[in-house]
Structure formats: C-alpha cells, structure tokens
Write a protein that holds these residues in place. Structure first.
Motif, PDB file in Angstrom:
ATOM      1  N   GLU A   1      10.802  61.016  20.817  1.00 41.19           N
ATOM      2  CA  GLU A   1       9.461  61.591  20.802  1.00 41.19           C
ATOM      3  C   GLU A   1       9.284  62.515  21.996  1.00 41.19           C
ATOM      4  OE1 GLU A   1       7.264  57.971  21.119  1.00 41.19           O
ATOM      5  OE2 GLU A   1       7.600  57.444  19.011  1.00 41.19           O
ATOM      6  N   VAL A   2       8.639  63.657  21.754  1.00 40.16           N
ATOM      7  CA  VAL A   2       8.240  64.523  22.855  1.00 40.16           C
ATOM      8  C   VAL A   2       7.021  63.875  23.509  1.00 40.16           C
ATOM      9  CG1 VAL A   2       7.356  66.802  23.491  1.00 40.16           C
ATOM     10  CG2 VAL A   2       9.100  66.598  21.712  1.00 40.16           C
ATOM     11  N   GLU A   3       7.022  63.796  24.832  1.00 37.56           N
ATOM     12  CA  GLU A   3       5.864  63.239  25.520  1.00 37.56           C
ATOM     13  C   GLU A   3       4.662  64.141  25.287  1.00 37.56           C
ATOM     14  OE1 GLU A   3       6.888  62.727  29.643  1.00 37.56           O
ATOM     15  OE2 GLU A   3       8.047  60.921  29.210  1.00 37.56           O
ATOM     16  N   PRO A   4       3.519  63.563  24.940  1.00 36.91           N
ATOM     17  CA  PRO A   4       2.345  64.391  24.660  1.00 36.91           C
ATOM     18  C   PRO A   4       1.790  65.037  25.924  1.00 36.91           C
ATOM     19  CG  PRO A   4       1.758  62.073  24.596  1.00 36.91           C
ATOM     20  CD  PRO A   4       3.259  62.143  24.778  1.00 36.91           C
ATOM     21  N   SER A   5       1.145  66.173  25.726  1.00 38.99           N
ATOM     22  CA  SER A   5       0.482  66.859  26.832  1.00 38.99           C
ATOM     23  C   SER A   5      -0.877  66.203  27.087  1.00 38.99           C
ATOM     24  CB  SER A   5       0.279  68.333  26.472  1.00 38.99           C
ATOM     25  OG  SER A   5      -0.420  68.990  27.494  1.00 38.99           O
ATOM     26  N   ASP A   6      -1.296  66.180  28.337  1.00 36.55           N
ATOM     27  CA  ASP A   6      -2.616  65.658  28.706  1.00 36.55           C
ATOM     28  C   ASP A   6      -3.496  66.856  29.062  1.00 36.55           C
ATOM     29  OD1 ASP A   6      -4.853  64.424  29.765  1.00 36.55           O
ATOM     30  OD2 ASP A   6      -3.709  62.990  30.968  1.00 36.55           O
TER      31      ASP A   6
ATOM     32  N   ARG B   1      -6.487  70.797  32.459  1.00 34.05           N
ATOM     33  CA  ARG B   1      -7.702  71.617  32.636  1.00 34.05           C
ATOM     34  C   ARG B   1      -8.464  71.210  33.898  1.00 34.05           C
ATOM     35  NH1 ARG B   1      -7.822  74.936  28.624  1.00 34.05           N
ATOM     36  NH2 ARG B   1      -7.181  74.337  26.530  1.00 34.05           N
ATOM     37  N   GLY B   2      -8.504  69.922  34.185  1.00 37.02           N
ATOM     38  CA  GLY B   2      -9.165  69.443  35.400  1.00 37.02           C
ATOM     39  C   GLY B   2      -8.499  69.970  36.661  1.00 37.02           C
ATOM     40  N   LEU B   3      -7.172  70.015  36.668  1.00 39.64           N
ATOM     41  CA  LEU B   3      -6.450  70.551  37.825  1.00 39.64           C
ATOM     42  C   LEU B   3      -6.697  72.049  37.984  1.00 39.64           C
ATOM     43  CD1 LEU B   3      -3.040  68.654  37.604  1.00 39.64           C
ATOM     44  CD2 LEU B   3      -4.893  68.285  39.236  1.00 39.64           C
ATOM     45  N   ILE B   4      -6.798  72.766  36.858  1.00 40.38           N
ATOM     46  CA  ILE B   4      -7.102  74.201  36.917  1.00 40.38           C
ATOM     47  C   ILE B   4      -8.511  74.402  37.474  1.00 40.38           C
ATOM     48  CG2 ILE B   4      -7.508  76.278  35.536  1.00 40.38           C
ATOM     49  CD1 ILE B   4      -5.270  75.222  33.627  1.00 40.38           C
TER      50      ILE B   4
ATOM     51  N   GLU C   1      -3.837  79.033  35.636  1.00 42.18           N
ATOM     52  CA  GLU C   1      -3.455  79.220  34.233  1.00 42.18           C
ATOM     53  C   GLU C   1      -1.995  79.659  34.132  1.00 42.18           C
ATOM     54  OE1 GLU C   1      -5.132  78.788  31.338  1.00 42.18           O
ATOM     55  OE2 GLU C   1      -7.099  78.303  32.159  1.00 42.18           O
ATOM     56  N   ASP C   2      -1.495  80.366  35.143  1.00 36.83           N
ATOM     57  CA  ASP C   2      -0.095  80.822  35.135  1.00 36.83           C
ATOM     58  C   ASP C   2       0.896  79.659  35.167  1.00 36.83           C
ATOM     59  OD1 ASP C   2      -0.849  83.475  35.030  1.00 36.83           O
ATOM     60  OD2 ASP C   2      -0.633  83.793  37.195  1.00 36.83           O
ATOM     61  N   ASP C   3       0.441  78.467  35.549  1.00 37.67           N
ATOM     62  CA  ASP C   3       1.301  77.286  35.568  1.00 37.67           C
ATOM     63  C   ASP C   3       1.400  76.628  34.199  1.00 37.67           C
ATOM     64  OD1 ASP C   3       1.845  77.345  38.383  1.00 37.67           O
ATOM     65  OD2 ASP C   3      -0.197  76.593  38.712  1.00 37.67           O
ATOM     66  N   THR C   4       0.651  77.169  33.223  1.00 41.19           N
ATOM     67  CA  THR C   4       0.599  76.568  31.895  1.00 41.19           C
ATOM     68  C   THR C   4       1.045  77.564  30.836  1.00 41.19           C
ATOM     69  OG1 THR C   4      -1.682  77.238  31.419  1.00 41.19           O
ATOM     70  CG2 THR C   4      -1.381  75.176  32.635  1.00 41.19           C
ATOM     71  N   THR C   5       1.250  77.037  29.658  1.00 40.36           N
ATOM     72  CA  THR C   5       1.518  77.847  28.472  1.00 40.36           C
ATOM     73  C   THR C   5       0.989  77.058  27.291  1.00 40.36           C
ATOM     74  OG1 THR C   5       3.198  79.143  27.304  1.00 40.36           O
ATOM     75  CG2 THR C   5       3.859  76.939  28.032  1.00 40.36           C
TER      76      THR C   5
ATOM     77  N   LEU D   1      -2.076  72.988  25.136  1.00 34.91           N
ATOM     78  CA  LEU D   1      -1.892  73.437  26.510  1.00 34.91           C
ATOM     79  C   LEU D   1      -0.868  72.521  27.171  1.00 34.91           C
ATOM     80  CD1 LEU D   1      -2.952  75.386  28.736  1.00 34.91           C
ATOM     81  CD2 LEU D   1      -4.502  73.527  29.410  1.00 34.91           C
ATOM     82  N   VAL D   2       0.186  73.108  27.737  1.00 37.14           N
ATOM     83  CA  VAL D   2       1.270  72.337  28.344  1.00 37.14           C
ATOM     84  C   VAL D   2       1.656  72.962  29.675  1.00 37.14           C
ATOM     85  CG1 VAL D   2       2.203  71.533  26.120  1.00 37.14           C
ATOM     86  CG2 VAL D   2       3.053  73.671  27.115  1.00 37.14           C
ATOM     87  N   TRP D   3       2.376  72.216  30.485  1.00 37.48           N
ATOM     88  CA  TRP D   3       2.930  72.763  31.719  1.00 37.48           C
ATOM     89  C   TRP D   3       4.053  73.724  31.361  1.00 37.48           C
ATOM     90  CZ3 TRP D   3      -0.116  72.230  35.524  1.00 37.48           C
ATOM     91  CH2 TRP D   3      -0.852  71.065  35.722  1.00 37.48           C
TER      92      TRP D   3
END
Length: 144
Positions: free
Chosen positions: A28-33, A38-41, A48-52, A58-60
């Motif tokens: 299983e792929v670990e799910p994104s939180d 969004r809270g860290l952003i 936002e550049d740290d995500t895709t 929304l994932v790291w």
C-alpha cells in the motif's frame, strides 16, 4: 540493541515509482495527510513549492512511501525520495522478491507488462531468479 530500518530508493518521480512498487509487491502507498500539509503551509513552515499533486491529492514533492499491508510488522517501509540526478550505474543493493508458492513467471510477466525491463536469468544450484529493472532502472530479482 537491534535497530529498525527502511529501504530508500532515489527517484526522479517518487510518487509514480511508489505506485509501481506498491502494485508489484501487493503493498500500500502511505496516504497523504493533506490537512497536516496545509497547516504547515499556513503556518509558514513550508511553501507550496514543497508540495505537488498526485492522483488528485496534495503530497510532499520530496517523496512517497509504501508499506506491507500488515504494517511495519510485515516488512520494512520503502521510501522513494526525489533525486534529480539520473541513475548511471548498476545498483549496489536491490530487492529480491520471493513469490512463495506462486509461479514466479507470472509475476515477471506482469511486471514487464507494467514497465519493467528484463535484464537476465540467473541460477546457482537449485536456485533460479530473473533480474528485472523497474521503470526507473532500479534492479530487482524475482526468485524462483
């Protein structure tokens, strides 16, 4: 004292490679939180550049991980981390995938159909294996 570990693969596209390996292994792929990200952003800890976005989530950007369906008790976590340098030489470490009582040829054929490349067949005494490369060139062996 005994230590735990995870296996880490460098990858130009970690989310796609995590999907491939999760399918290959039945993991299983670990799910994104997303709320956490969004809270860290919002707090200014990351941008936002740290995500895709991958498959609508929304994932790291830096990576993705997979794990055995039984959790870390079943097997170590496998992490795929973003590294833009291309792979240029043979891996010094690779995974040997055992199919147990299942026909290993069926797995080899399925992985090739999903983008793996057949590299060679090997044997030593009663043991045989097929060496493949995943879609990004990382070697793996399917044990017979």
């Amino acid at each position: 004292m005994a230590y735990t570990f995870q296996v880490t693969f460098d990858s130009a596209d970690p989310h796609a490679l995590a999907d491939w390996w999760a399918d290959a292994l039945g993991w299983e792929v670990e799910p994104s939180d997303e709320p956490f990200i969004r809270g860290l952003i919002e707090a200014g800890h990351v941008t936002e550049d740290d995500t895709t976005t991958h498959r609508g989530a929304l994932v790291w950007k830096a990576g993705a991980a997979i794990r055995h369906p039984d959790g870390l008790e079943g097997a170590p976590r496998v992490l795929f981390q973003l590294v833009l340098d291309p792979k240029t030489v043979k891996n010094r470490v690779h995974l040997d995938v055992s199919t147990g009582s299942e026909d290993p040829r069926a797995l080899v054929e399925r992985l090739i159909a999903k983008g793996a490349k057949h590299l060679h067949e090997g044997s030593q005494g009663p043991y045989t294996w097929t060496t493949l490369a995943d879609p990004q060139g990382n070697e793996l062996c399917v044990a017979h």
